[in-house]
Write a protein that holds these residues in place. Structure first.
Motif, mmCIF file in Angstrom:
data_model
loop_
_atom_site.group_PDB
_atom_site.id
_atom_site.type_symbol
_atom_site.label_atom_id
_atom_site.label_comp_id
_atom_site.label_asym_id
_atom_site.label_seq_id
_atom_site.Cartn_x
_atom_site.Cartn_y
_atom_site.Cartn_z
ATOM 1 N N ASP A 56 -16.962 10.718 -12.665
ATOM 2 C CA ASP A 56 -17.181 10.194 -11.315
ATOM 3 C C ASP A 56 -15.923 10.412 -10.484
ATOM 4 O O ASP A 56 -14.806 10.298 -11.000
ATOM 5 N N LYS A 57 -16.120 10.681 -9.209
ATOM 6 C CA LYS A 57 -14.978 10.863 -8.306
ATOM 7 C C LYS A 57 -14.949 9.722 -7.298
ATOM 8 O O LYS A 57 -15.987 9.331 -6.754
ATOM 9 N N PHE A 58 -13.739 9.182 -7.048
ATOM 10 C CA PHE A 58 -13.574 8.055 -6.136
ATOM 11 C C PHE A 58 -12.376 8.289 -5.225
ATOM 12 O O PHE A 58 -11.419 8.975 -5.603
ATOM 13 N N VAL A 59 -12.436 7.698 -4.036
ATOM 14 C CA VAL A 59 -11.305 7.719 -3.107
ATOM 15 C C VAL A 59 -10.841 6.283 -2.912
ATOM 16 O O VAL A 59 -11.630 5.400 -2.572
ATOM 17 N N LEU A 60 -9.549 6.057 -3.172
ATOM 18 C CA LEU A 60 -8.958 4.721 -3.002
ATOM 19 C C LEU A 60 -7.819 4.847 -1.998
ATOM 20 O O LEU A 60 -6.966 5.736 -2.128
ATOM 21 N N SER A 61 -7.800 3.945 -1.018
ATOM 22 C CA SER A 61 -6.737 4.048 -0.025
ATOM 23 C C SER A 61 -6.394 2.690 0.568
ATOM 24 O O SER A 61 -7.214 1.781 0.591
ATOM 25 N N VAL A 62 -5.126 2.582 1.015
ATOM 26 C CA VAL A 62 -4.636 1.392 1.711
ATOM 27 C C VAL A 62 -4.272 1.822 3.126
ATOM 28 O O VAL A 62 -3.408 2.673 3.307
ATOM 29 N N PRO A 63 -4.937 1.276 4.138
ATOM 30 C CA PRO A 63 -4.578 1.668 5.502
ATOM 31 C C PRO A 63 -3.188 1.157 5.857
ATOM 32 O O PRO A 63 -2.791 0.088 5.359
ATOM 33 N N PRO A 64 -2.413 1.838 6.681
ATOM 34 C CA PRO A 64 -2.740 3.150 7.258
ATOM 35 C C PRO A 64 -2.219 4.280 6.359
ATOM 36 O O PRO A 64 -1.147 4.841 6.626
ATOM 37 N N ASP A 65 -2.937 4.559 5.302
ATOM 38 C CA ASP A 65 -2.593 5.616 4.334
ATOM 39 C C ASP A 65 -1.238 5.398 3.656
ATOM 40 O O ASP A 65 -0.521 6.343 3.353
ATOM 41 N N GLN A 66 -0.883 4.114 3.448
ATOM 42 C CA GLN A 66 0.344 3.833 2.691
ATOM 43 C C GLN A 66 0.182 4.342 1.259
ATOM 44 O O GLN A 66 1.135 4.795 0.624
ATOM 45 N N LEU A 67 -1.037 4.273 0.786
ATOM 46 C CA LEU A 67 -1.358 4.753 -0.552
ATOM 47 C C LEU A 67 -2.754 5.355 -0.503
ATOM 48 O O LEU A 67 -3.702 4.722 -0.047
ATOM 49 N N LYS A 68 -2.872 6.602 -0.958
ATOM 50 C CA LYS A 68 -4.190 7.250 -0.986
ATOM 51 C C LYS A 68 -4.327 8.025 -2.289
ATOM 52 O O LYS A 68 -3.441 8.797 -2.662
ATOM 53 N N CYS A 69 -5.457 7.782 -2.975
ATOM 54 C CA CYS A 69 -5.717 8.478 -4.240
ATOM 55 C C CYS A 69 -7.133 9.033 -4.232
ATOM 56 O O CYS A 69 -8.070 8.334 -3.859
ATOM 57 N N VAL A 70 -7.257 10.258 -4.651
ATOM 58 C CA VAL A 70 -8.567 10.838 -4.947
ATOM 59 C C VAL A 70 -8.583 11.043 -6.452
ATOM 60 O O VAL A 70 -7.824 11.853 -6.981
ATOM 61 N N VAL A 71 -9.406 10.242 -7.153
ATOM 62 C CA VAL A 71 -9.350 10.238 -8.614
ATOM 63 C C VAL A 71 -10.682 10.658 -9.227
ATOM 64 O O VAL A 71 -11.755 10.417 -8.657
ATOM 65 N N THR A 72 -10.585 11.289 -10.385
ATOM 66 C CA THR A 72 -11.767 11.617 -11.180
ATOM 67 C C THR A 72 -11.715 10.780 -12.447
ATOM 68 O O THR A 72 -10.790 10.911 -13.249
ATOM 69 N N LEU A 73 -12.693 9.887 -12.576
ATOM 70 C CA LEU A 73 -12.798 9.049 -13.768
ATOM 71 C C LEU A 73 -13.704 9.770 -14.764
ATOM 72 O O LEU A 73 -14.876 10.034 -14.484
ATOM 73 N N HIS A 74 -13.132 10.116 -15.915
ATOM 74 C CA HIS A 74 -13.846 10.917 -16.915
ATOM 75 C C HIS A 74 -13.805 10.173 -18.244
ATOM 76 O O HIS A 74 -12.767 10.115 -18.896
ATOM 77 N N GLY A 75 -14.951 9.573 -18.616
ATOM 78 C CA GLY A 75 -14.953 8.777 -19.837
ATOM 79 C C GLY A 75 -14.066 7.563 -19.691
ATOM 80 O O GLY A 75 -14.215 6.764 -18.766
ATOM 81 N N ASP A 76 -13.084 7.434 -20.598
ATOM 82 C CA ASP A 76 -12.176 6.280 -20.536
ATOM 83 C C ASP A 76 -10.804 6.672 -19.984
ATOM 84 O O ASP A 76 -9.811 5.992 -20.246
ATOM 85 N N SER A 77 -10.766 7.755 -19.195
ATOM 86 C CA SER A 77 -9.483 8.228 -18.654
ATOM 87 C C SER A 77 -9.652 8.704 -17.223
ATOM 88 O O SER A 77 -10.750 9.048 -16.784
ATOM 89 N N ILE A 78 -8.531 8.728 -16.513
ATOM 90 C CA ILE A 78 -8.485 9.415 -15.226
ATOM 91 C C ILE A 78 -8.002 10.823 -15.524
ATOM 92 O O ILE A 78 -6.851 11.026 -15.920
ATOM 93 N N SER A 79 -8.913 11.777 -15.401
ATOM 94 C CA SER A 79 -8.596 13.152 -15.807
ATOM 95 C C SER A 79 -7.914 13.940 -14.693
ATOM 96 O O SER A 79 -7.247 14.943 -14.948
ATOM 97 N N HIS A 80 -8.085 13.478 -13.471
ATOM 98 C CA HIS A 80 -7.445 14.164 -12.339
ATOM 99 C C HIS A 80 -7.236 13.174 -11.208
ATOM 100 O O HIS A 80 -8.056 12.290 -10.979
ATOM 101 N N ALA A 81 -6.129 13.327 -10.514
ATOM 102 C CA ALA A 81 -5.860 12.490 -9.337
ATOM 103 C C ALA A 81 -4.861 13.184 -8.424
ATOM 104 O O ALA A 81 -3.901 13.793 -8.905
ATOM 105 N N ASP A 82 -5.125 13.089 -7.136
ATOM 106 C CA ASP A 82 -4.151 13.498 -6.116
ATOM 107 C C ASP A 82 -3.692 12.221 -5.419
ATOM 108 O O ASP A 82 -4.500 11.506 -4.828
ATOM 109 N N ILE A 83 -2.409 11.937 -5.513
ATOM 110 C CA ILE A 83 -1.872 10.663 -5.039
ATOM 111 C C ILE A 83 -0.828 10.897 -3.954
ATOM 112 O O ILE A 83 0.110 11.687 -4.141
#
Length: 266
Positions: A56-83
């Motif tokens: 599954d892919k998710f976008v997590l962010s704190v306005p105003p973009d103090q923190l932004k993550c695009v993460v791929t949750l794969h099984g029991d791990s985060i297999s990819h993330a751009d932070i």
């Protein structure tokens, strides 16, 4: 002892034996079905289910973009993330890092919950379908084991383990980040109830005054919500059966095959 009291004691004994021999097995079978259904929702292989790790892919962010993550949750791990992190130093600084599939970020909470769930199912499997329970204590012992495993599994997902900043910085998961973060910054991914959360922690030293800042972003994970509902249903069914058995366990003379002269309250 009157005839009426004798008849009442006999009826209670018959009901007790029916509960032990029939209702307990029916209830355990129902609980087993719920827990196997829960196991199917997990994104990892569990209890004989050849579950391909779900992605599954998710976008997590704190306005105003103090923190932004695009993460791929794969099984029991985060297999990819751009932070992307924005921090205030002498001026606003943007820091970028990532997680790649060769070095995933492990979410131990998922594996812990899966292990406890599987243990709960095994406790039921250990009871033969034709086994004749001989006492309420036997049933309560098994239910105690099941309830304990389910409570630990549910808690694994709802209550993340708290860590000191030092522990976070030195954790194995922080080595999954490429490039590494500055020494005064740490991030953490964890689950809390049905949510995936990323937390940002920053230490700053202003003329000898150490300041600690934190912020977090979150998103809902649909399969987690389903898992928690099934955990809760399993716990409720176990507790209902335990409560019923406890009613009979109040009577000291109640064992299979006995005919108590009179119920004796403990």
């Amino acid at each position: 002892m009157t005839d009426c009291e004798k008849e009442e004691a006999l009826n209670l004994q018959k009901e007790f034996e029916w509960v032990l021999h029939q209702e307990v097995h029916t209830a355990l079978d129902q609980i087993h079905q719920i827990l196997v259904e829960c196991a199917r929702r997990f994104p990892v292989a569990l209890y004989g289910n050849d579950n391909s790790p779900k992605q599954d892919k998710f976008v997590l962010s704190v306005p105003p973009d103090q923190l932004k993550c695009v993460v791929t949750l794969h099984g029991d791990s985060i297999s990819h993330a751009d932070i992307t992190i924005k921090v205030q130093r002498q001026q606003m600084t943007i820091i970028r890092t990532s997680i790649i599939s060769e070095s995933p970020w492990k979410l131990q909470q998922i594996q812990d919950a899966a292990n406890h769930l599987q243990q709960a199912i095994y406790h039921i499997d250990d009871v033969g379908k034709n086994y004749k329970f001989k006492s309420s204590d036997e049933v309560l012992h098994i239910l105690g084991n099941i309830l304990g495993s389910l409570q630990r599994g549910r808690t694994s997902l709802i209550v993340p383990r708290k860590r000191a900043m030092d522990d976070l910085i030195k954790s194995r998961n922080m080595k999954s980040l490429s490039p590494n973060l500055p020494e005064d910054i740490a991030i953490s991914f964890y689950l809390q109830s049905h949510k995936l959360i990323v937390a940002l922690y920053q230490l700053s030293n202003n003329h000898g005054n150490v300041k600690f800042d934190s912020s977090h972003a979150e998103c809902s994970v649909p399969w987690l919500n389903e898992v928690l509902v099934l955990f809760t249903v399993g716990l409720q069914l176990c507790q209902q059966l335990k409560d019923k058995i406890c009613v009979f366990s109040q009577y000291k003379d109640f064992t299979v095959g006995s005919r108590p002269s009179s119920p004796v309250l403990s």
